[in-house]
Design a protein around this motif. Structure first.
Motif, PDB file in Angstrom:
ATOM      1  N   ILE A  19      -6.433  -3.430   1.485  1.00  0.00           N
ATOM      2  CA  ILE A  19      -5.712  -3.144   0.345  1.00  0.00           C
ATOM      3  C   ILE A  19      -6.174  -1.441   0.303  1.00  0.00           C
ATOM      4  CG2 ILE A  19      -5.548  -3.405  -2.189  1.00  0.00           C
ATOM      5  CD1 ILE A  19      -5.800  -6.506  -1.932  1.00  0.00           C
ATOM      6  N   ASP A  20      -5.421  -1.064  -0.128  1.00  0.00           N
ATOM      7  CA  ASP A  20      -5.540   0.638  -0.805  1.00  0.00           C
ATOM      8  C   ASP A  20      -6.788   0.459  -1.941  1.00  0.00           C
ATOM      9  OD1 ASP A  20      -5.534   3.017  -1.904  1.00  0.00           O
ATOM     10  OD2 ASP A  20      -3.495   3.525  -1.697  1.00  0.00           O
ATOM     11  N   PRO A  21      -7.734   0.978  -1.581  1.00  0.00           N
ATOM     12  CA  PRO A  21      -8.944   0.984  -2.690  1.00  0.00           C
ATOM     13  C   PRO A  21      -8.344   1.342  -4.022  1.00  0.00           C
ATOM     14  CG  PRO A  21      -9.749   2.036  -0.924  1.00  0.00           C
ATOM     15  CD  PRO A  21      -8.370   1.742  -0.443  1.00  0.00           C
ATOM     16  N   ASN A  61       0.970  -1.269  -0.128  1.00  0.00           N
ATOM     17  CA  ASN A  61       0.062  -0.106  -0.007  1.00  0.00           C
ATOM     18  C   ASN A  61       0.743   1.202  -0.102  1.00  0.00           C
ATOM     19  OD1 ASN A  61      -2.396  -1.407  -0.045  1.00  0.00           O
ATOM     20  ND2 ASN A  61      -2.741  -1.098   2.210  1.00  0.00           N
ATOM     21  N   THR A  62       1.901   1.182   0.663  1.00  0.00           N
ATOM     22  CA  THR A  62       2.780   2.503   0.802  1.00  0.00           C
ATOM     23  C   THR A  62       3.896   2.457  -0.214  1.00  0.00           C
ATOM     24  OG1 THR A  62       4.029   1.155   2.403  1.00  0.00           O
ATOM     25  CG2 THR A  62       2.187   2.992   3.264  1.00  0.00           C
ATOM     26  N   ASP A  63       4.148   1.321  -0.872  1.00  0.00           N
ATOM     27  CA  ASP A  63       5.335   1.438  -1.858  1.00  0.00           C
ATOM     28  C   ASP A  63       4.826   2.321  -3.101  1.00  0.00           C
ATOM     29  OD1 ASP A  63       7.115   0.825  -3.903  1.00  0.00           O
ATOM     30  OD2 ASP A  63       7.338  -1.476  -3.324  1.00  0.00           O
ATOM     31  N   PRO A  64       5.605   3.497  -3.237  1.00  0.00           N
ATOM     32  CA  PRO A  64       5.522   4.382  -4.289  1.00  0.00           C
ATOM     33  C   PRO A  64       5.562   3.615  -5.742  1.00  0.00           C
ATOM     34  CG  PRO A  64       7.483   4.923  -3.426  1.00  0.00           C
ATOM     35  CD  PRO A  64       6.880   3.686  -2.627  1.00  0.00           C
ATOM     36  N   LEU A  65       6.236   2.247  -5.874  1.00  0.00           N
ATOM     37  CA  LEU A  65       6.382   1.764  -7.120  1.00  0.00           C
ATOM     38  C   LEU A  65       5.203   0.662  -7.362  1.00  0.00           C
ATOM     39  CD1 LEU A  65      10.360   1.125  -6.869  1.00  0.00           C
ATOM     40  CD2 LEU A  65       8.829   2.992  -7.919  1.00  0.00           C
ATOM     41  N   ALA A 104      -6.097  -4.148  -7.682  1.00  0.00           N
ATOM     42  CA  ALA A 104      -6.277  -4.352  -8.956  1.00  0.00           C
ATOM     43  C   ALA A 104      -7.309  -5.256  -9.423  1.00  0.00           C
ATOM     44  CB  ALA A 104      -4.783  -4.980  -9.237  1.00  0.00           C
ATOM     45  N   ASP A 105      -7.838  -6.014  -8.500  1.00  0.00           N
ATOM     46  CA  ASP A 105      -8.984  -6.993  -8.720  1.00  0.00           C
ATOM     47  C   ASP A 105     -10.351  -6.305  -8.780  1.00  0.00           C
ATOM     48  OD1 ASP A 105      -8.512  -9.614  -9.634  1.00  0.00           O
ATOM     49  OD2 ASP A 105      -8.248 -10.480  -7.594  1.00  0.00           O
ATOM     50  N   GLY A 106     -10.572  -5.061  -8.045  1.00  0.00           N
ATOM     51  CA  GLY A 106     -11.789  -4.633  -8.018  1.00  0.00           C
ATOM     52  C   GLY A 106     -12.717  -5.046  -7.079  1.00  0.00           C
ATOM     53  N   LEU A 107     -12.154  -5.631  -5.976  1.00  0.00           N
ATOM     54  CA  LEU A 107     -13.058  -6.746  -5.098  1.00  0.00           C
ATOM     55  C   LEU A 107     -13.011  -5.789  -3.695  1.00  0.00           C
ATOM     56  CD1 LEU A 107     -11.950 -10.228  -5.888  1.00  0.00           C
ATOM     57  CD2 LEU A 107     -13.943  -8.955  -6.640  1.00  0.00           C
TER      58      LEU A 107
END
Ligand code: NDP
Length: 293
Positions: free
Chosen positions: A113-115, A86-90, A119-122
């Protein structure tokens, strides 16, 4: 004979578009989109799915980072990795591969997970955004089905659509996406009475019941467009879907094959969500609006 809704061909085209989009902005952004893939335990099918996703990332120029935790790990171990991503800028997209081993509850982990990196939209927020028609990452499988329909010229507007299955992963978001594309939607499930009478009303029929071969000629009206989301390993080897393709292809106007239909589109929409998040973070005009339901 039904038109083949070729998800493999469409995903190849879309990968090319994504690859060009990334390459066209790398000079300025100076880093590729990043997707973190977190796998827990040793489910063999999950191993194959994660490997396929990593290969797809490499084809378009998304940098994937895979982490594999053992089946015996705790919920806190998984949370720790998710928070790190979540905090990784890459990292622009995070995927927690499902199913999780027994003892790990996917609900709170998906919500950690940061909304905007979902990536899965769940994530609950993203399912709510879909419900309200607000922008955000969309669930990959139903978004892939929408892209498959549209690219083959099947606009759901005004059509009678039936979705078989009401899971949070597929059926529910599928119904919402068809509805927001102005179809009139019915959702069938295991308690639906006289399924065949309902599915025969469908001009667009999406089947996501997880029951091999359950939909046959008696369920489909002539000229219907049928999308088979189901995927099953046959005891004798090879894959099949929820639809008896030999029967239905004689009646339907179009049918998605298994394999080569919805499966590749699911992977491609994962890339789309990741690339969109990268574009949003860097103010890039992405031109992918046709893929956002
Ligand atoms: P779930 O098992 O979570 O949901 C199945 C749904 O189908 C449930 O809502 C269930 O009803 C309904 N159902 C089951 N039996 C019947 C029946 N006889 N008549 C009507 N409805 C029925 O499965 P998922 O949604 O996760 O996945 C569905 C299928 O799609 C699976 O085969 C899965 O492998 C595949 N899949 C494929 C993907 C791809 O990329 N190709 C991606 C994701 C999934 P109820 O709610 O009442 O129990």
């Amino acid at each position: 004979m039904a038109l083949r809704l070729d998800g493999k061909a469409l995903s190849t085209q879309l990968e090319q578009r994504l690859g060009n989009l990334i390459a066209g902005h790398l000079d300025r952004v100076e880093r590729p989109p990043g997707l973190a893939l977190l796998r827990v335990g040793d489910d063999p099918a999950s191993g194959v799915y994660v490997a396929n996703k990593e290969k797809a990332c490499a084809r378009v120029g998304v940098l994937s980072t895979g982490i594999h935790l053992s089946a015996g790990c705790s919920s806190d171990d998984v949370l720790h990795e998710l928070q790190r991503f979540n905090t990784d800028p890459l990292v622009d997209g995070i995927l927690l591969q499902l199913p999780l081993p027994n003892g790990l509850d996917e609900g709170p982990l998906l919500t950690a997970i940061d909304p905007d990196k979902d990536a899965d939209g769940l994530h609950t927020l993203n399912l709510g955004r879909l419900l309200k028609g607000e922008p955000g990452p969309r669930s990959c499988t139903p978004a892939g089905v929408m892209a498959l329909l549209r690219s083959n010229g099947f606009d759901p507007a005004g059509k009678r659509a039936v979705v078989v299955g009401r899971s949070i992963l597929v059926g529910q978001p599928m119904a919402l996406m068809l509805q927001s594309a102005h179809a009139t939607v019915s959702v069938a499930h295991s308690r639906t009475r006289d399924l065949a009478a309902l599915t025969r009303q469908a001009e667009i029929l999406v089947v996501a019941a997880g029951r091999p071969g359950m939909i046959g000629a008696e369920h489909v009206s002539p000229g219907a467009v049928v999308v088979d989301v189901g995927i099953h390993r046959k005891p004798e080897g090879g894959l099949c879907g929820d639809v008896r393709a030999d029967e239905v292809s004689e009646i339907a106007a179009a049918l998605s094959p298994v394999p080569g239909g919805v499966g590749p589109m699911t992977v491609t929409m994962l890339l789309v969500n990741t690339v969109l998040a990268w574009c949003r973070r860097h103010g890039i005009d992405h031109g992918l609006d046709d893929l956002i339901s």
